[in-house]
Design a protein around this motif. Sequence first.
Motif, PDB file in Angstrom:
ATOM      1  N   CYS A  79      13.016  51.683 -21.218  1.00 24.73           N
ATOM      2  CA  CYS A  79      13.674  50.540 -20.113  1.00 24.73           C
ATOM      3  C   CYS A  79      13.171  51.387 -18.869  1.00 24.73           C
ATOM      4  O   CYS A  79      12.930  51.169 -17.259  1.00 24.73           O
ATOM      5  CB  CYS A  79      15.651  50.027 -20.161  1.00 24.73           C
ATOM      6  N   MET A 127       8.266  49.053 -17.441  1.00 19.68           N
ATOM      7  CA  MET A 127       9.017  48.524 -17.134  1.00 19.68           C
ATOM      8  C   MET A 127       9.661  48.080 -15.461  1.00 19.68           C
ATOM      9  O   MET A 127       9.707  47.135 -14.905  1.00 19.68           O
ATOM     10  CB  MET A 127      10.641  49.009 -17.038  1.00 19.68           C
ATOM     11  N   ASN A 128       9.031  49.536 -14.946  1.00 17.80           N
ATOM     12  CA  ASN A 128       8.921  48.577 -13.029  1.00 17.80           C
ATOM     13  C   ASN A 128       7.934  48.209 -12.959  1.00 17.80           C
ATOM     14  O   ASN A 128       7.798  47.365 -11.729  1.00 17.80           O
ATOM     15  CB  ASN A 128       8.705  50.761 -12.635  1.00 17.80           C
ATOM     16  N   GLY A 152       7.126  44.289 -11.823  1.00 15.27           N
ATOM     17  CA  GLY A 152       7.938  43.646 -11.219  1.00 15.27           C
ATOM     18  C   GLY A 152       6.819  43.381  -9.699  1.00 15.27           C
ATOM     19  O   GLY A 152       7.327  43.274  -9.009  1.00 15.27           O
ATOM     20  N   ALA A 164       7.747  45.614 -21.640  1.00 14.22           N
ATOM     21  CA  ALA A 164       7.807  44.837 -20.254  1.00 14.22           C
ATOM     22  C   ALA A 164       7.117  44.991 -19.494  1.00 14.22           C
ATOM     23  O   ALA A 164       7.598  44.109 -18.291  1.00 14.22           O
ATOM     24  CB  ALA A 164       9.241  46.092 -19.358  1.00 14.22           C
ATOM     25  N   ALA A 173       9.278  41.338 -13.291  1.00 16.18           N
ATOM     26  CA  ALA A 173      10.899  41.512 -13.131  1.00 16.18           C
ATOM     27  C   ALA A 173      10.785  40.331 -11.349  1.00 16.18           C
ATOM     28  O   ALA A 173      10.196  40.307 -10.952  1.00 16.18           O
ATOM     29  CB  ALA A 173      10.820  42.841 -12.186  1.00 16.18           C
ATOM     30  N   ASP A 175      14.304  39.763  -9.346  1.00 14.62           N
ATOM     31  CA  ASP A 175      15.006  39.819  -8.470  1.00 14.62           C
ATOM     32  C   ASP A 175      14.418  39.689  -7.138  1.00 14.62           C
ATOM     33  O   ASP A 175      15.153  39.119  -6.470  1.00 14.62           O
ATOM     34  CB  ASP A 175      15.350  41.067  -8.598  1.00 14.62           C
ATOM     35  N   THR A 211      21.234  42.001 -16.421  1.00 12.98           N
ATOM     36  CA  THR A 211      20.570  43.067 -15.235  1.00 12.98           C
ATOM     37  C   THR A 211      20.286  44.543 -16.967  1.00 12.98           C
ATOM     38  O   THR A 211      21.016  44.538 -17.478  1.00 12.98           O
ATOM     39  CB  THR A 211      21.472  43.983 -14.232  1.00 12.98           C
ATOM     40  N   ASP A 254      17.657  49.247 -16.748  1.00 14.58           N
ATOM     41  CA  ASP A 254      16.428  49.911 -15.091  1.00 14.58           C
ATOM     42  C   ASP A 254      17.042  48.983 -13.999  1.00 14.58           C
ATOM     43  O   ASP A 254      16.121  49.352 -13.709  1.00 14.58           O
ATOM     44  CB  ASP A 254      15.275  49.931 -15.180  1.00 14.58           C
ATOM     45  N   LYS A 257      17.124  46.526 -13.461  1.00 14.19           N
ATOM     46  CA  LYS A 257      15.573  44.708 -12.881  1.00 14.19           C
ATOM     47  C   LYS A 257      16.642  43.806 -13.913  1.00 14.19           C
ATOM     48  O   LYS A 257      17.220  43.656 -15.104  1.00 14.19           O
ATOM     49  CB  LYS A 257      14.863  45.243 -12.923  1.00 14.19           C
ATOM     50  N   TYR A 268      15.373  40.284 -15.677  1.00 14.88           N
ATOM     51  CA  TYR A 268      13.550  40.022 -16.342  1.00 14.88           C
ATOM     52  C   TYR A 268      13.932  38.688 -17.182  1.00 14.88           C
ATOM     53  O   TYR A 268      12.594  38.590 -17.445  1.00 14.88           O
ATOM     54  CB  TYR A 268      13.456  40.948 -17.013  1.00 14.88           C
ATOM     55  N   SER A 274       4.219  37.388 -17.448  1.00 11.49           N
ATOM     56  CA  SER A 274       3.061  38.605 -15.798  1.00 11.49           C
ATOM     57  C   SER A 274       1.649  37.669 -16.440  1.00 11.49           C
ATOM     58  O   SER A 274       0.667  37.976 -15.218  1.00 11.49           O
ATOM     59  CB  SER A 274       2.991  39.809 -16.670  1.00 11.49           C
TER      60      SER A 274
END
Length: 541
Positions: free
Chosen positions: A30, A35-36, A39, A136, A141, A143, A168, A171, A173, A175, A367
């Motif tokens: 995560c 994961m980052n 987003g 992920a 993401a 947010d 949440t 991590d 965020k 999703y 995505s």
Amino acid sequence: MENRSARTVSRRLIVLAMATTLGTSALAGCSGDNMNNAGTAAVGESGNMNPEGLPIVKEQVTLNVLTVRWGNMGDSFVKNTWLQELEKNSNVKINWQVMSSNDWNDQKSVMLASGKLPDVILGDIAYGDSDIVNNAGSFLALDDLIDKHMPNLKAAMEQSPELKKISTFPDGKIYSLPARLPSRPVTQNQPVINKAWLDKLGLQAPTTIEELYAVLKAFKEKDPNGNGQADEIPTSSAGDLDLFLLTPFGITDLRANHMMIQDGKTVYYPTAEAYKESLKWARKLYEEGLIDQESFTQDNTMLTAKRQNPDVPLIGFTYQWTPDAVFGKWSDQYETIAPIAGPDGKRYQEGDPSGLSFRRNQLLITSSSKYPEVAARWADQFYTNEASIQNFWGAIGTSIEKGGDGTYSLMKAPEGTSADAWYWDNSFRDFGPKYVSPDFEKNIKLDPTTGDGLKLQLDELGKEHVTEPFPSVMYTAEEYQELPTLTTDIDGYIASTRAEWITKGGIDENWDAYVKKLEEMGLAKLIKIYEDAYERYMSVK
């Protein structure tokens, strides 16, 4: 679907989620890059999209939306008038892809591996926590999209912070989108007893475990079904002890993971003194034939046959969602009663003081989507009170009658159709994004004799005694890899030991060795995973 035990559903979904480690490229965890990066997919402003109001887009856009339905429910929900009006007024055409839960498990891994995902995935039985964490890169993401394009959801999160907490991920965020279902009870399954048997024997509904013992003994010995045979079964279950029988000892397990919260602290109850004492009580009941001797060997089909025996009712006491849940033509003989007081004189009831309303993973934007902003604005239309009740029970004018005084009443289901089945035909029901505020719920009128209205009536018997449950936490990818090994061995040992102690005895003599064995199996590591997840959950503001 309300008759489905939430514990059973929760256990099944957790086990499936933990067993799923899809997508080899996403196993970094995560907090890792995947994961980052999820987003950062391109979600630039589109000149075709209106920033607010309807229509959402000037020129029509088509979104491919996949949802999974239980069994053979099909796609009748797409006839929901509210959904049809939204398509027309938003200028967003929906290409529905409806899958059966019977087939989905064989296909969801293939879909993820192919990378060919629809724009939107709706409903929490499609992809669960583990699927999202371990893949992920397949999901955005949300947010920024929530902040810029979802004012209805933002307002709901401000009013009910639980929505953000449950959504949440480790991590930090979001999703997947959450839901708060309307008019949900606080209590889970409640004690249900055969009132006709009580009346025939001149007995009152039990209020303590001592009284319950006396009633179960009378059910076994005094022929309350009147057929002249000693065929009455005071209480029965399938494959294991009905763990709700342990509730009077303060043992509650809403998440089916053996974790409780007591005085603000996490407790793993299979090693607690209260659990030990509850098993001694269960051993006494079993030894005297007050628990069905086939409880540990029969399956649900056999149990259902006993509950719905065509000649006479056979079962005296159980825990159920509502009395009409399982007893077929004998349902009218059963009534829900208040929680049974335990040895300490207190009453305990499984449930959630915040209500059994909050859900997560109700909508994912993939995505693969070319229109994430449009998808976000489309999803946000579901987060109004009127939209939500129409996507839970059915459209106004079809399933719901709107009164001139601002109230909303459910219409009667067609002859020969259960209300619950009718709602599932007309709506997303439990699935999909929605939010009904606590204040708005006051305007909803439900029939107190059936379905959702009946459960709320019965809720009054036990809601003040509901214990604080272990919350619906999430785990990291690393934790999801460790959990299946730990829980398979530990949970299996706990269940087998419980069965042996109840059917053969030996609790006091073997307790210390049992606890030591659990420690050798990695119990400390398992509890740490639960506690770490709990701390992350509680830190979300």
